[in-house]
Enzyme design. Structure first.
Site, PDB file in Angstrom:
ATOM      1  N   TYR A  30     -19.467 -17.014  20.424  1.00 62.02           N
ATOM      2  CA  TYR A  30     -20.790 -17.484  20.444  1.00 62.02           C
ATOM      3  C   TYR A  30     -20.527 -17.957  18.333  1.00 62.02           C
ATOM      4  O   TYR A  30     -21.316 -19.745  18.477  1.00 62.02           O
ATOM      5  CB  TYR A  30     -21.906 -16.806  21.377  1.00 62.02           C
ATOM      6  CG  TYR A  30     -23.193 -17.483  20.398  1.00 62.02           C
ATOM      7  CD1 TYR A  30     -23.649 -18.594  22.002  1.00 62.02           C
ATOM      8  CD2 TYR A  30     -23.943 -18.110  19.310  1.00 62.02           C
ATOM      9  CE1 TYR A  30     -24.943 -19.049  21.551  1.00 62.02           C
ATOM     10  CE2 TYR A  30     -24.804 -18.588  19.092  1.00 62.02           C
ATOM     11  CZ  TYR A  30     -25.378 -18.903  20.754  1.00 62.02           C
ATOM     12  OH  TYR A  30     -27.228 -19.957  19.934  1.00 62.02           O
TER      13      TYR A  30
ATOM     14  N   GLY B 206     -33.879 -21.981  18.277  1.00 63.20           N
ATOM     15  CA  GLY B 206     -32.755 -21.907  19.246  1.00 63.20           C
ATOM     16  C   GLY B 206     -32.983 -20.622  18.744  1.00 63.20           C
ATOM     17  O   GLY B 206     -33.523 -19.614  18.754  1.00 63.20           O
ATOM     18  N   CYS B 207     -31.476 -20.118  19.291  1.00 56.87           N
ATOM     19  CA  CYS B 207     -30.989 -18.629  18.957  1.00 56.87           C
ATOM     20  C   CYS B 207     -31.422 -18.337  17.306  1.00 56.87           C
ATOM     21  O   CYS B 207     -30.399 -19.180  16.764  1.00 56.87           O
ATOM     22  CB  CYS B 207     -29.246 -18.606  19.451  1.00 56.87           C
ATOM     23  SG  CYS B 207     -28.786 -17.027  18.835  1.00 56.87           S
ATOM     24  N   PHE B 208     -31.664 -17.303  16.982  1.00 50.46           N
ATOM     25  CA  PHE B 208     -31.763 -17.273  15.583  1.00 50.46           C
ATOM     26  C   PHE B 208     -30.238 -17.303  14.903  1.00 50.46           C
ATOM     27  O   PHE B 208     -30.633 -17.313  13.980  1.00 50.46           O
ATOM     28  CB  PHE B 208     -32.816 -15.952  15.413  1.00 50.46           C
ATOM     29  CG  PHE B 208     -32.342 -14.820  16.275  1.00 50.46           C
ATOM     30  CD1 PHE B 208     -31.568 -14.056  16.244  1.00 50.46           C
ATOM     31  CD2 PHE B 208     -33.749 -14.080  16.620  1.00 50.46           C
ATOM     32  CE1 PHE B 208     -31.365 -13.127  17.199  1.00 50.46           C
ATOM     33  CE2 PHE B 208     -33.788 -13.064  17.811  1.00 50.46           C
ATOM     34  CZ  PHE B 208     -32.415 -12.127  17.591  1.00 50.46           C
ATOM     35  N   TRP B 209     -29.565 -16.241  15.863  1.00 51.19           N
ATOM     36  CA  TRP B 209     -28.660 -16.694  14.969  1.00 51.19           C
ATOM     37  C   TRP B 209     -27.749 -17.696  13.870  1.00 51.19           C
ATOM     38  O   TRP B 209     -27.240 -17.569  12.847  1.00 51.19           O
ATOM     39  CB  TRP B 209     -27.319 -16.067  15.896  1.00 51.19           C
ATOM     40  CG  TRP B 209     -27.194 -14.777  16.356  1.00 51.19           C
ATOM     41  CD1 TRP B 209     -28.159 -13.694  15.608  1.00 51.19           C
ATOM     42  CD2 TRP B 209     -26.606 -14.666  17.471  1.00 51.19           C
ATOM     43  NE1 TRP B 209     -28.020 -12.584  17.425  1.00 51.19           N
ATOM     44  CE2 TRP B 209     -27.564 -12.653  17.996  1.00 51.19           C
ATOM     45  CE3 TRP B 209     -25.735 -14.920  18.783  1.00 51.19           C
ATOM     46  CZ2 TRP B 209     -26.791 -12.398  19.248  1.00 51.19           C
ATOM     47  CZ3 TRP B 209     -26.081 -14.419  19.605  1.00 51.19           C
ATOM     48  CH2 TRP B 209     -26.172 -13.142  19.978  1.00 51.19           C
TER      49      TRP B 209
END
Length: 173
Positions: free
Chosen positions: A152, A9-12
């Site tokens: 986020y 998913g989101c790399f963060w």
């Protein structure tokens, strides 16, 4: 040192957890698995490049076993969700493991089989050959550390970090 290339998913999110993990030397957010040369954040988010938001985690296997690195991967995102993690939807948010050779591909396949017993739905994590890895723009590196008040980070990443700390207390600070 050993480096794995993973997408969840989101790399963060994954970057935040691995950055707090004992034995991890570095974490680099980036893009791989697609057909567009020199992708950037906006082109990848469009869903037209074929690339996934991914990260490369470099760790010392003398300090942290590779199966722990992959256990953290499987338990900090939903590997049964096809092309989606939460509100992030599209192939750029797929769950994927990018292998360097046949031996690593077989190891990843065995890990998927091992972790499947935790899930009632099938794991849909793809096994893909690692092509070129493109590091993301500087603003996306260490995003969680550099933006602690970002919404986020507060609503999406903080719960994942808390879960990782509970499940992997020996490894995640």
């Amino acid at each position: 040192m050993k480096t794995l290339t993973l997408a969840a998913g989101c790399f963060w999110c994954l970057e935040a957890v691995y950055s707090m993990t004992r034995g991890v030397e570095s974490v680099v957010s980036g893009y791989t698995g697609g057909h567009t040369p020199q992708p950037d954040y906006y082109s990848v988010c469009s869903g037209t490049t074929g690339h996934a938001e991914a990260m490369q985690v470099t760790f010392d296997p003398e300090v942290i076993p590779e199966d722990v690195i992959l256990g953290i991967f499987f338990t900090t995102h939903d590997p049964t969700s096809l092309n989606r993690q939460g509100n992030d939807v599209g192939t750029q948010y797929r769950s994927a493991m990018f292998y360097r050779d046949e031996q690593e591909k077989e190891y990843f396949a065995a890990q998927i089989e091992k972790w499947q017993e935790l899930f009632s739905r099938p794991i849909v994590t793809t096994l893909e050959p690692l092509g070129e890895f493109f590091p993301a723009e500087p603003v996306h590196q260490q995003f969680y550390d550099n933006n602690p008040g970002n919404g986020y980070c507060t609503f999406i990443i903080d719960p994942k970090v808390a879960k990782a700390r509970r499940q992997w207390a020996e490894w995640v600070a």
